[in-house]
Design a protein around this motif. Structure first.
Motif, mmCIF file in Angstrom:
data_model
loop_
_atom_site.group_PDB
_atom_site.id
_atom_site.type_symbol
_atom_site.label_atom_id
_atom_site.label_comp_id
_atom_site.label_asym_id
_atom_site.label_seq_id
_atom_site.Cartn_x
_atom_site.Cartn_y
_atom_site.Cartn_z
ATOM 1 N N TYR A 252 1.044 -1.425 -0.178
ATOM 2 C CA TYR A 252 0.162 0.295 0.532
ATOM 3 C C TYR A 252 1.229 1.202 0.127
ATOM 4 O O TYR A 252 1.837 1.634 0.001
ATOM 5 C CB TYR A 252 -0.300 0.165 1.623
ATOM 6 C CG TYR A 252 -0.660 0.731 2.341
ATOM 7 C CD1 TYR A 252 -0.587 1.995 2.320
ATOM 8 C CD2 TYR A 252 0.528 -0.115 3.046
ATOM 9 C CE1 TYR A 252 0.636 2.619 3.481
ATOM 10 C CE2 TYR A 252 1.286 0.069 4.608
ATOM 11 C CZ TYR A 252 0.502 1.990 4.592
ATOM 12 O OH TYR A 252 1.647 2.371 5.881
ATOM 13 N N GLU A 253 0.414 2.572 -0.225
ATOM 14 C CA GLU A 253 0.839 3.811 -0.492
ATOM 15 C C GLU A 253 -0.042 4.077 -0.018
ATOM 16 O O GLU A 253 -1.439 4.497 0.538
ATOM 17 C CB GLU A 253 1.176 4.090 -2.143
ATOM 18 C CG GLU A 253 2.790 3.505 -2.460
ATOM 19 C CD GLU A 253 2.832 3.828 -3.797
ATOM 20 O OE1 GLU A 253 2.411 5.178 -4.218
ATOM 21 O OE2 GLU A 253 2.801 3.380 -4.384
ATOM 22 N N GLU A 254 0.183 5.584 1.412
ATOM 23 C CA GLU A 254 -0.697 6.070 1.997
ATOM 24 C C GLU A 254 -1.709 7.264 0.661
ATOM 25 O O GLU A 254 -2.733 7.526 1.029
ATOM 26 C CB GLU A 254 0.168 7.348 2.529
ATOM 27 C CG GLU A 254 0.656 6.644 4.126
ATOM 28 C CD GLU A 254 1.017 7.152 5.138
ATOM 29 O OE1 GLU A 254 0.806 8.226 5.146
ATOM 30 O OE2 GLU A 254 2.252 6.993 5.700
ATOM 31 N N SER A 255 -0.605 7.622 -0.029
ATOM 32 C CA SER A 255 -1.349 8.272 -0.790
ATOM 33 C C SER A 255 -2.659 7.851 -2.112
ATOM 34 O O SER A 255 -4.055 8.486 -2.130
ATOM 35 C CB SER A 255 -0.533 8.835 -1.854
ATOM 36 O OG SER A 255 -0.202 7.620 -3.527
ATOM 37 N N TRP A 256 -3.075 6.095 -1.617
ATOM 38 C CA TRP A 256 -4.193 5.715 -1.903
ATOM 39 C C TRP A 256 -5.519 6.062 -1.922
ATOM 40 O O TRP A 256 -5.933 6.464 -2.341
ATOM 41 C CB TRP A 256 -4.095 4.392 -2.347
ATOM 42 C CG TRP A 256 -2.700 3.627 -3.096
ATOM 43 C CD1 TRP A 256 -1.842 4.407 -3.660
ATOM 44 C CD2 TRP A 256 -2.068 2.319 -2.971
ATOM 45 N NE1 TRP A 256 -1.449 3.380 -4.380
ATOM 46 C CE2 TRP A 256 -1.450 2.120 -3.988
ATOM 47 C CE3 TRP A 256 -2.873 1.152 -1.848
ATOM 48 C CZ2 TRP A 256 -0.846 1.241 -3.893
ATOM 49 C CZ3 TRP A 256 -2.333 -0.412 -2.497
ATOM 50 C CH2 TRP A 256 -1.482 -0.692 -2.998
ATOM 51 N N ASP B 114 -7.556 9.500 -3.075
ATOM 52 C CA ASP B 114 -7.899 9.068 -3.857
ATOM 53 C C ASP B 114 -9.662 8.585 -3.689
ATOM 54 O O ASP B 114 -10.330 8.593 -2.507
ATOM 55 C CB ASP B 114 -7.291 7.529 -4.845
ATOM 56 C CG ASP B 114 -8.315 7.460 -6.232
ATOM 57 O OD1 ASP B 114 -9.131 6.565 -6.690
ATOM 58 O OD2 ASP B 114 -7.345 7.511 -7.426
ATOM 59 N N VAL C 249 -11.486 5.160 -4.291
ATOM 60 C CA VAL C 249 -10.429 4.328 -3.219
ATOM 61 C C VAL C 249 -11.281 4.965 -1.650
ATOM 62 O O VAL C 249 -12.059 4.147 -0.772
ATOM 63 C CB VAL C 249 -9.268 4.732 -2.840
ATOM 64 C CG1 VAL C 249 -8.883 4.018 -0.920
ATOM 65 C CG2 VAL C 249 -8.268 4.029 -3.446
ATOM 66 N N LYS D 270 -9.752 -4.003 0.276
ATOM 67 C CA LYS D 270 -8.475 -4.468 1.303
ATOM 68 C C LYS D 270 -8.618 -4.601 -0.937
ATOM 69 O O LYS D 270 -6.963 -4.248 -1.262
ATOM 70 C CB LYS D 270 -7.848 -5.412 1.659
ATOM 71 C CG LYS D 270 -7.238 -4.096 3.022
ATOM 72 C CD LYS D 270 -6.498 -4.892 3.784
ATOM 73 C CE LYS D 270 -6.540 -4.672 5.479
ATOM 74 N NZ LYS D 270 -5.718 -5.102 6.490
ATOM 75 N N ILE E 171 -9.319 -1.970 -3.510
ATOM 76 C CA ILE E 171 -8.578 -1.306 -3.903
ATOM 77 C C ILE E 171 -6.548 -1.735 -4.305
ATOM 78 O O ILE E 171 -6.018 -1.093 -5.339
ATOM 79 C CB ILE E 171 -7.807 -0.433 -2.187
ATOM 80 C CG1 ILE E 171 -8.871 -0.252 -1.133
ATOM 81 C CG2 ILE E 171 -7.243 0.147 -1.905
ATOM 82 C CD1 ILE E 171 -8.760 0.589 -0.069
ATOM 83 N N TYR F 101 -7.155 -1.791 -7.838
ATOM 84 C CA TYR F 101 -7.989 -0.181 -8.535
ATOM 85 C C TYR F 101 -6.136 0.511 -8.596
ATOM 86 O O TYR F 101 -5.640 1.141 -9.643
ATOM 87 C CB TYR F 101 -8.482 0.413 -7.466
ATOM 88 C CG TYR F 101 -8.633 1.820 -7.807
ATOM 89 C CD1 TYR F 101 -10.131 2.099 -9.426
ATOM 90 C CD2 TYR F 101 -8.435 3.064 -7.421
ATOM 91 C CE1 TYR F 101 -9.870 3.077 -9.449
ATOM 92 C CE2 TYR F 101 -8.749 4.218 -7.744
ATOM 93 C CZ TYR F 101 -9.025 4.696 -9.157
ATOM 94 O OH TYR F 101 -9.274 5.583 -8.857
ATOM 95 N N CYS F 102 -5.351 0.172 -7.627
ATOM 96 C CA CYS F 102 -4.745 0.880 -7.240
ATOM 97 C C CYS F 102 -2.857 0.018 -8.315
ATOM 98 O O CYS F 102 -2.244 0.655 -8.477
ATOM 99 C CB CYS F 102 -4.290 1.473 -5.784
ATOM 100 S SG CYS F 102 -5.398 2.686 -5.318
#
Length: 154
Positions: free
Chosen positions: A24-28, A31, A34, A70, A73, A76-77
């Motif tokens: 994961y990345e915090e920036s997700w 969005d 998300v 999860k 996400i 999608y990411c």
């Protein structure tokens, strides 16, 4: 497009917590899509990766969101990473197909979701057979046939 493989559960298929935590990345969580997925699946509001307001659990971090969201996400990411769709509940199916309309994603099913949870206009390609389906009925038939074949082979 949603690409589907069908088969029995294998080791690590249901290990979404470790897969998510390792990628994961915090920036997700900034969005809007998300945030919508977390809201629709978990009935929770994303403030940040470190603060998600759950009506049941209170303030939580991303680590405590459901396995189903999860998976969504991750699809999608990180659409290049195949996910186990059987970690998703029926409340995830509409979003799963919606992501498949946005991006090429690959999932594996080891279960049969409730028919009503599959969108009427479900579009997917079953990788095991190459068959493309364009509605709920065709999707369910191909999924059931694939699971039957997988169980006969196993």
């Amino acid at each position: 497009m949603l690409y589907v493989t069908v088969g029995e559960m294998e080791p690590f298929d249901g290990d979404i917590d470790n897969v998510f935590y390792g990628n994961y990345e915090e920036s997700w969580f900034e969005d809007e899509f998300v945030k919508r997925m977390v809201r629709e699946v978990d009935s929770s509001e994303v403030v940040s990766a470190w603060c998600i307001n759950s009506p049941v659990l209170g303030p939580i971090t991303f680590e405590r969101i459901s396995g189903g969201v999860k998976v969504l996400i991750m699809l999608y990411c990180m659409p290049q990473m195949k996910q186990w769709a059987s970690s998703c509940g029926e409340n995830c199916m509409g979003l799963l197909f919606e992501i498949g309309e946005m991006k090429d994603i690959h999932v594996k099913f080891s279960h049969v979701p409730k028919r009503e949870s599959i969108p009427e206009d479900a579009k997917a390609v079953f990788e095991d057979t190459g068959k493309a389906v364009s509605n709920r009925h065709e999707f369910m038939l191909e999924l059931l046939e694939g699971l039957h074949m997988a169980r006969q082979e196993g």
